[in-house]
Design an enzyme around this catalytic site. Structure first.
Site, PDB file in Angstrom:
ATOM      1  N   LYS A  22     -23.381  32.901  19.228  1.00 21.03           N
ATOM      2  CA  LYS A  22     -21.999  32.710  18.770  1.00 21.03           C
ATOM      3  C   LYS A  22     -21.883  32.879  17.257  1.00 21.03           C
ATOM      4  CE  LYS A  22     -20.042  28.396  17.947  1.00 21.03           C
ATOM      5  NZ  LYS A  22     -19.328  28.296  16.687  1.00 21.03           N
ATOM      6  N   ASN A  23     -22.732  32.137  16.511  1.00 23.20           N
ATOM      7  CA  ASN A  23     -22.521  32.107  15.065  1.00 23.20           C
ATOM      8  C   ASN A  23     -22.958  33.398  14.367  1.00 23.20           C
ATOM      9  OD1 ASN A  23     -21.250  29.686  15.285  1.00 23.20           O
ATOM     10  ND2 ASN A  23     -23.010  28.443  14.672  1.00 23.20           N
ATOM     11  N   ARG A  93     -13.015  28.349  12.860  1.00 23.08           N
ATOM     12  CA  ARG A  93     -13.669  28.244  11.554  1.00 23.08           C
ATOM     13  C   ARG A  93     -14.024  29.621  10.986  1.00 23.08           C
ATOM     14  NH1 ARG A  93     -13.368  24.700   7.941  1.00 23.08           N
ATOM     15  NH2 ARG A  93     -14.988  24.946   6.394  1.00 23.08           N
ATOM     16  N   CYS A 117     -14.257  22.790  14.496  1.00 24.33           N
ATOM     17  CA  CYS A 117     -14.585  21.403  14.859  1.00 24.33           C
ATOM     18  C   CYS A 117     -14.366  20.481  13.668  1.00 24.33           C
ATOM     19  CB  CYS A 117     -16.037  21.310  15.311  1.00 24.33           C
ATOM     20  SG  CYS A 117     -16.413  22.256  16.784  1.00 24.33           S
ATOM     21  N   ARG A 122     -14.544  19.754   5.603  1.00 26.39           N
ATOM     22  CA  ARG A 122     -15.248  21.042   5.733  1.00 26.39           C
ATOM     23  C   ARG A 122     -14.723  21.962   4.622  1.00 26.39           C
ATOM     24  NH1 ARG A 122     -16.371  23.216  11.778  1.00 26.39           N
ATOM     25  NH2 ARG A 122     -17.894  24.426  10.625  1.00 26.39           N
ATOM     26  N   PRO A 123     -15.140  21.696   3.362  1.00 23.46           N
ATOM     27  CA  PRO A 123     -14.606  22.467   2.247  1.00 23.46           C
ATOM     28  C   PRO A 123     -15.081  23.920   2.264  1.00 23.46           C
ATOM     29  CG  PRO A 123     -16.395  21.048   1.508  1.00 23.46           C
ATOM     30  CD  PRO A 123     -16.158  20.722   2.952  1.00 23.46           C
ATOM     31  N   ILE A 124     -14.364  24.790   1.547  1.00 23.58           N
ATOM     32  CA  ILE A 124     -14.833  26.179   1.405  1.00 23.58           C
ATOM     33  C   ILE A 124     -14.948  26.539  -0.082  1.00 23.58           C
ATOM     34  CG2 ILE A 124     -14.069  27.014   3.667  1.00 23.58           C
ATOM     35  CD1 ILE A 124     -11.709  28.344   2.145  1.00 23.58           C
ATOM     36  N   ASP A 125     -15.185  25.500  -0.896  1.00 20.44           N
ATOM     37  CA  ASP A 125     -15.280  25.728  -2.343  1.00 20.44           C
ATOM     38  C   ASP A 125     -16.413  26.697  -2.711  1.00 20.44           C
ATOM     39  OD1 ASP A 125     -16.762  23.412  -1.352  1.00 20.44           O
ATOM     40  OD2 ASP A 125     -17.509  23.216  -3.398  1.00 20.44           O
ATOM     41  N   ASP A 307     -26.430  21.488  14.898  1.00 16.51           N
ATOM     42  CA  ASP A 307     -25.701  21.874  16.115  1.00 16.51           C
ATOM     43  C   ASP A 307     -26.430  21.457  17.394  1.00 16.51           C
ATOM     44  OD1 ASP A 307     -23.803  22.908  14.449  1.00 16.51           O
ATOM     45  OD2 ASP A 307     -24.423  24.992  14.679  1.00 16.51           O
ATOM     46  N   ARG A 399     -15.469  27.339  23.920  1.00 16.31           N
ATOM     47  CA  ARG A 399     -15.469  28.082  22.647  1.00 16.31           C
ATOM     48  C   ARG A 399     -16.847  28.682  22.382  1.00 16.31           C
ATOM     49  NH1 ARG A 399     -14.906  24.560  18.117  1.00 16.31           N
ATOM     50  NH2 ARG A 399     -15.768  26.453  17.260  1.00 16.31           N
TER      51      ARG A 399
HETATM   52  N1  EPU Z   1     -20.135  23.017   2.266  1.00 13.98           N
HETATM   53  C1  EPU Z   1     -19.493  22.734   1.077  1.00 13.98           C
HETATM   54  N2  EPU Z   1     -18.712  23.712   0.546  1.00 13.98           N
HETATM   55  C2  EPU Z   1     -18.553  24.940   1.127  1.00 13.98           C
HETATM   56  C3  EPU Z   1     -19.219  25.210   2.333  1.00 13.98           C
HETATM   57  C4  EPU Z   1     -20.000  24.212   2.891  1.00 13.98           C
HETATM   58  O1  EPU Z   1     -19.604  21.651   0.526  1.00 13.98           O
HETATM   59  O2  EPU Z   1     -17.848  25.780   0.572  1.00 13.98           O
HETATM   60  C5  EPU Z   1     -20.974  21.973   2.873  1.00 13.98           C
HETATM   61  C6  EPU Z   1     -20.399  21.476   4.207  1.00 13.98           C
HETATM   62  O3  EPU Z   1     -19.431  20.461   4.025  1.00 13.98           O
HETATM   63  C7  EPU Z   1     -21.663  21.005   4.913  1.00 13.98           C
HETATM   64  C8  EPU Z   1     -22.744  21.961   4.414  1.00 13.98           C
HETATM   65  O4  EPU Z   1     -22.225  22.543   3.209  1.00 13.98           O
HETATM   66  O5  EPU Z   1     -21.966  19.702   4.494  1.00 13.98           O
HETATM   67  C9  EPU Z   1     -23.138  23.080   5.347  1.00 13.98           C
HETATM   68  O6  EPU Z   1     -21.975  23.802   5.755  1.00 13.98           O
HETATM   69  P1  EPU Z   1     -22.047  25.340   6.174  1.00 13.98           P
HETATM   70  O7  EPU Z   1     -21.199  26.105   5.223  1.00 13.98           O
HETATM   71  O8  EPU Z   1     -23.465  25.752   6.334  1.00 13.98           O
HETATM   72  O9  EPU Z   1     -21.319  25.321   7.583  1.00 13.98           O
HETATM   73  P2  EPU Z   1     -20.336  26.386   8.195  1.00 13.98           P
HETATM   74  O10 EPU Z   1     -20.732  27.755   7.737  1.00 13.98           O
HETATM   75  O11 EPU Z   1     -18.917  25.986   8.036  1.00 13.98           O
HETATM   76  C10 EPU Z   1     -21.816  26.941  10.265  1.00 13.98           C
HETATM   77  C11 EPU Z   1     -21.648  26.914  11.752  1.00 13.98           C
HETATM   78  C12 EPU Z   1     -21.644  25.463  12.249  1.00 13.98           C
HETATM   79  C13 EPU Z   1     -22.926  24.765  11.794  1.00 13.98           C
HETATM   80  C14 EPU Z   1     -23.128  24.914  10.275  1.00 13.98           C
HETATM   81  C15 EPU Z   1     -24.462  24.381   9.791  1.00 13.98           C
HETATM   82  C16 EPU Z   1     -20.302  28.883  12.126  1.00 13.98           C
HETATM   83  C17 EPU Z   1     -18.993  29.467  12.490  1.00 13.98           C
HETATM   84  N3  EPU Z   1     -20.376  27.555  12.096  1.00 13.98           N
HETATM   85  O12 EPU Z   1     -20.692  26.253   9.725  1.00 13.98           O
HETATM   86  O13 EPU Z   1     -21.665  25.579  13.651  1.00 13.98           O
HETATM   87  O14 EPU Z   1     -22.852  23.396  12.104  1.00 13.98           O
HETATM   88  O15 EPU Z   1     -23.052  26.310   9.909  1.00 13.98           O
HETATM   89  O16 EPU Z   1     -25.504  25.028  10.436  1.00 13.98           O
HETATM   90  O17 EPU Z   1     -21.271  29.601  11.894  1.00 13.98           O
HETATM   91  C18 EPU Z   1     -21.278  24.943  15.885  1.00 13.98           C
HETATM   92  O18 EPU Z   1     -21.674  26.061  16.241  1.00 13.98           O
HETATM   93  O19 EPU Z   1     -21.092  23.986  16.678  1.00 13.98           O
HETATM   94  C19 EPU Z   1     -21.002  24.693  14.460  1.00 13.98           C
HETATM   95  C20 EPU Z   1     -20.264  23.706  14.038  1.00 13.98           C
END
Ligand code: EPU
Length: 430
Positions: A22-23, A93, A117, A122-125, A307, A399
């Site tokens: 998926k990811n 997401r 989820c 879940r910031p994107i900074d 996960d 999903r």
């Molecule tokens: N973070 C920040 N700022 C950002 C981005 C992330 O502070 O701009 C923090 C998050 O708050 C978190 C950490 O960094 O504490 C890791 O977040 P990451 O960016 O790695 O997560 P993501 O890319 O939003 C993906 C997967 C998630 C999985 C995480 C960690 C996708 C679509 N989602 O999320 O998958 O938990 O990586 O491995 O790829 C799932 O499949 O159930 C799922 C939630």
């Protein structure tokens, strides 16, 4: 409403085939935007998150053809630079990958803030910081992210990730493949899907080195051209079936996997009493002795994946003794605990730590999936419990898990889908 009804207490036996990751899929499909020509993508999982991403591509004007159950061809040559529809972007997401892909292709992007989820913040900074350091002006207003590259195109630079972020690493890669000059991502995430996205882009003509290590170098190229690519197997789907066999007992061959990607999961399941035999592209999992307690901390790859945290919690609920889970990635990933308690689990949560006191048995109950992996964990708990478990809100599970009911039935689970009359009536009217 659609529910899964499970009559638990039966060990699992047989073989199950794992789908594409998926990811990886939710990043590779938007990456087709960067390619001039037809991308043939194989081993695409049939899950609702993928359907959403394909719908977004179609809304943007891509030509999307389904070749067979797991293969799509995508041609984005004639796509226009439009806003990613709000209603679709907020459901998932991974819609944030359209920001990187559109910045790379058009030098500008407009995408609604992503959904997904709920694990607390879940910031994107880090994504925004990455794009800004490559010359984009990024603005978030009224729930819309607008990004505009100065001079109309992205410029390579060094991007340091303050923390290992899967999404930010992949998004900066997408924005960098067609950029002017070289981009270096330091402290990059190393998950298997990062390597898969790099392999996909390289197979279309990109120049990405170091994916899978914490420094990734992307030399910008003038264009990418079409080709074929097969997505890797889903590490977490495989881990979920491994955890299911560990919880119920039995013996299952889990096929179409990359055993190396599963090592971080295997190590912990073995501590809990499972036996795992690695074959070329399969793992044989069996559990015949009692479940044992252990401690687990989730970490970025190659650590134990967040996960998989709810699914192993389901196993630990039945292990002898006290186990401690520490969530090392998300602020709040224990929303499922109340549902487990309905089934007789004994869990105390304090911030990022959950203390699980194993009980001799769980009892079936009516429970609700609050997110994707929590839903999968309830399925595992239901399979291991005595009596009948009814899981509602299964759309969360669908999903990310292709055909979970059919796959589990194939290894001897007593699980069925029940659609309540209201939904049948609504479907006939609609
Ligand atoms: N973070 C920040 N700022 C950002 C981005 C992330 O502070 O701009 C923090 C998050 O708050 C978190 C950490 O960094 O504490 C890791 O977040 P990451 O960016 O790695 O997560 P993501 O890319 O939003 C993906 C997967 C998630 C999985 C995480 C960690 C996708 C679509 N989602 O999320 O998958 O938990 O990586 O491995 O790829 C799932 O499949 O159930 C799922 C939630």
């Amino acid at each position: 409403m659609t529910k899964y009804v499970i009559r638990g207490g039966k060990p699992l036996y047989g073989a199950v085939e794992i789908s594409g990751a998926k990811n990886a899929a939710v990043a590779i499909l938007p990456a087709a935007l960067l390619v001039d020509g037809v991308c043939r993508i194989e081993n695409v999982p049939q899950i609702s998150d993928v359907t959403l991403i394909l719908n977004i591509l179609q809304e943007l004007g891509a030509d999307v053809r389904t070749i067979n159950r797991t293969t799509v061809e995508i041609d984005c040559s004639h796509i226009r630079n439009a806003m990613v529809p709000d209603a679709l972007a907020r459901k998932i997401r991974a819609s944030y990958y359209f920001i990187g892909a559109m910045l790379g292709r058009f030098g500008s992007a407009q995408v609604a803030l992503p959904g997904g989820c709920d694990f607390g913040g879940r910031p994107i900074d880090l994504h925004i910081k990455g794009f800004a350091s490559m010359g984009a002006d990024v603005d978030v207003k009224g729930g819309i992210i607008s990004a505009q590259a100065a001079g109309g195109h992205m410029v390579g630079t060094t991007v340091y990730m303050d923390m290992s972020s899967v999404g930010a690493t992949m998004n900066v890669m997408l924005a960098a493949v067609l950029a002017e000059g070289t981009t270096v991502i330091e402290n990059a995430a190393k998950e298997p899907h990062i390597v898969d996205l790099a392999n996909f882009l390289n197979s279309m003509g990109a120049s990405i080195m170091g994916a899978g290590t914490d420094v990734i170098k992307i030399r910008g190229v003038a264009s990418l051209s079409g080709g074929s690519y097969s997505i890797i197997p889903d590490q977490i789907e495989a881990g979920t079936y491994m955890a299911a066999v560990t919880a119920t007992g039995g013996e299952v061959l889990i096929k179409n996997v990359i055993p190396k990607h599963l090592e971080c999961i295997t190590a912990k399941l073995v501590e809990m009493g499972a036996e795992v035999e690695e074959l070329d592209d399969a793992v044989l999992v069996r559990r015949s002795r009692p479940l044992e307690r252990t401690n687990i901390k989730t970490l970025p790859y190659p650590g134990f994946p967040t996960d998989m945290q709810p699914q192993v919690a389901a196993c630990l609920c039945l292990a002898q003794g006290t186990s401690v889970l520490t969530e090392g990635v998300w602020d709040n990933r224990y929303r499922y605990v109340d549902e487990f308690r309905r089934m007789g689990a004994q869990i105390q949560v304090d911030g990022k730590i959950a203390v699980i006191e194993g009980v001799p048995q769980l009892t079936g109950a009516a429970v609700e999936a609050c997110d994707l992996r929590a839903g999968a964990a309830l399925v595992i708990a239901g399979l291991a419990a005595q009596g009948t478990t009814e899981i509602s809100q299964v759309r969360h599970i669908e999903r990310g898990y292709e055909d979970i009911v059919r796959k589990l039935s194939g290894i001897g689970a007593d699980i069925r889908v029940v659609v309540t009359p209201d939904e049948v009536k609504a479907a006939q009217v609609g």
